[in-house]
Each structure stands twice: as C-alpha cells, then as structure tokens.
Motif scaffolding. Structure first.
Motif, mmCIF file in Angstrom:
data_model
loop_
_atom_site.group_PDB
_atom_site.id
_atom_site.type_symbol
_atom_site.label_atom_id
_atom_site.label_comp_id
_atom_site.label_asym_id
_atom_site.label_seq_id
_atom_site.Cartn_x
_atom_site.Cartn_y
_atom_site.Cartn_z
ATOM 1 N N ASP A 124 -8.361 0.273 -2.242
ATOM 2 C CA ASP A 124 -9.479 -0.579 -1.844
ATOM 3 C C ASP A 124 -9.163 -2.073 -1.935
ATOM 4 O O ASP A 124 -10.030 -2.910 -1.675
ATOM 5 C CB ASP A 124 -10.708 -0.276 -2.698
ATOM 6 N N ARG A 125 -7.935 -2.410 -2.299
ATOM 7 C CA ARG A 125 -7.554 -3.821 -2.406
ATOM 8 C C ARG A 125 -6.799 -4.235 -1.143
ATOM 9 O O ARG A 125 -5.693 -3.774 -0.886
ATOM 10 C CB ARG A 125 -6.670 -4.071 -3.631
ATOM 11 N N HIS A 126 -7.411 -5.111 -0.364
ATOM 12 C CA HIS A 126 -6.807 -5.537 0.897
ATOM 13 C C HIS A 126 -6.348 -6.992 0.761
ATOM 14 O O HIS A 126 -6.928 -7.919 1.305
ATOM 15 C CB HIS A 126 -7.789 -5.363 2.052
ATOM 16 N N HIS B 153 0.824 -1.206 0.000
ATOM 17 C CA HIS B 153 0.000 0.000 0.000
ATOM 18 C C HIS B 153 0.862 1.261 0.000
ATOM 19 O O HIS B 153 0.525 2.240 -0.656
ATOM 20 C CB HIS B 153 -0.939 -0.001 1.204
#
Length: 258
Positions: free
Chosen positions: A67-69, A21
């Motif tokens: 928004d990508r976890h 991130h």
C-alpha cells in the motif's frame, strides 16, 4: 577491485539502497546486470537484502509494503558518527527527517531525510555494517551527485551537516559544487535550473562503475529496463543514464579511473 575503508569520514557517501515493490524480480535484474549475489539484511523496515560481490556488501534492496506508493529511487547514505545529532542538525537547517533515527539491528543506526530542496538521502552510523565494502569493480558505486535546481541553499545545508570543503564552479550557465573531505572529492552538487525534471524534483544520483558502458546499456534494455540517456563521453568517463524495470534511475559509467 579494492576494498573500501572500514571507517568513513563523516559526510562520505557510504551506502546506497533501493526500495521496490518486486523484491525478487529486482534482485534478478541486478544479478544479471552487475553480477550481485544476495543475502538477508536487517528487517527493521521490512524485507531487505544486501547485494554482494565476492561475498562483500555493495548495496541494499528492500521491499515496500503493497500500500506504499513511494517514488522508486536509489538513496545515497552519508556516513555519520552520531545519527541523532546529525538528524537534529538536518532539522535545524531546513531539512526534514522522515524516518528514524532508528537502529538496524546490530548493523548500525540510520535515518532517512530530505534536504531543503526535497532531495531524499540517508545517514548511516556504522556499527557491524560499515557500508559498501568494495570499490572499483563492475557493479560498485563510484560516485554520488545531487541534481537540484540551484546549489546556493542546499550547498550551505550540506556544509552545515558535515565538515566539507567546497570547490565551486558557478557562472551564468554552470552551477556545480564538489564536496571534499580531507582534500578528497567525495560527492558533487549540480544545479541544473529549469532542466530539473518536474516529475522527479531534486534527487541524488548514484553512478555505478561498469566494464563497458555500451554493452551494459544494451543489457539494461534486454533485462526490461530503459536507457534514458544513451552512452556518451563525459569528463568522468563514458556514461549513460538508465532505469531499472521499476523505474529507479541510475548512471552507469566506465570511469576514466576505471
């Protein structure tokens, strides 16, 4: 420090890549830890940089969309002469192809897949970018090992993908396969049974060569990472298992050949 071969035999680990991130802060960590410099790489999956030593490519780091976890983890890429054909073989032998195959500009063609036990790996069909260009120096990948529950199914899976010879050591309390290409060890599969961490599952582990394992482990902590297994003597040299500030786990080792 030696330059790696330009063409890898299919099945050879040829590249490692990390999606995070905080791209800038992660670059700072690996620059301080391994001495990497950075330059932009292909952007098919978003912002992406190549880590360099003396101007030669070592590894890749990309930025995940906010928004990508996804799990933050180093991904091992295996060389292939035909990414599309290998992707079909992955699917037909119980694996999953999650991304691609797709072109990474003029660099090559790639896909991200997982084996039947869920371990994520990449495949790389080289064009302009042949993979990690340096071997043996501090901060370079020296080994890749699959940590899985047992090797019986996944061993056959990887054998179906590439022309591996397999050197197996399997007993009641030890489950270990070495993958060889043209008689040369290139990777290993380690079945750890119930010792497999539930929160990680099966996964590929990247080992990075370091000049001094103990000093590098201390530096990991100073830079905001964690030491998960302190330095210890192993058959491969003095090694430690560590994590970067975003939680990507890797092994540092002063290898017996280093």
């Amino acid at each position: 420090m030696t330059e790696a071969a330009t063409r890898r035999t299919p099945g050879t680990p040829c590249w490692v890549s990390l999606m995070v991130h905080g791209l800038a802060t992660t670059q700072d960590f690996y620059e301080a830890l391994f001495g990497w410099e950075f330059r932009p790489g292909p952007r098919q999956l978003g912002p992406y940089v190549h880590g360099l030593l003396d101007g030669k490519e070592i590894a890749g780091i990309g930025q995940l969309p906010p928004d990508r976890h996804l799990p933050i983890a180093w991904t091992t890429y295996l060389a292939t002469d035909d990414a599309d054909k290998t992707a079909e073989t992955i699917r037909s032998h119980g694996g999953t192809v999650g991304v691609g195959p797709l072109d990474a500009a003029e660099a090559g063609r790639m896909a991200i897949a997982s084996d039947p036990a869920g371990a994520v790996f990449g495949i790389w069909q080289a064009m302009a970018h042949t993979g990690t260009a340096v071997a043996g120096a501090h901060g370079t990948p020296v080994w890749n090992e699959l940590i899985t529950r047992d090797t019986s199914v996944v061993g056959k899976f990887y054998e179906a993908l590439f022309d591996y010879e397999v050197d197996a050591v399997v007993s009641a309390d030890f489950d270990f396969l070495t993958l060889l290409l043209e008689g040369r060890p290139v990777a290993s599969l380690h079945g750890v049974g119930r010792a497999l961490a539930r929160d990680r599952g099966a996964h590929w582990m990247t080992h990075f060569e370091v000049g001094n394992t103990d000093a590098t482990a201390r530096l990991v902590t100073e830079l905001g990472g964690q030491v998960l297994q302190p330095p210890r003597e192993t058959v491969n040299g003095r090694s430690a298992t560590v994590a970067d500030p975003e939680g990507a786990i890797f092994t540092i080792v002063r290898s017996s050949a280093g």
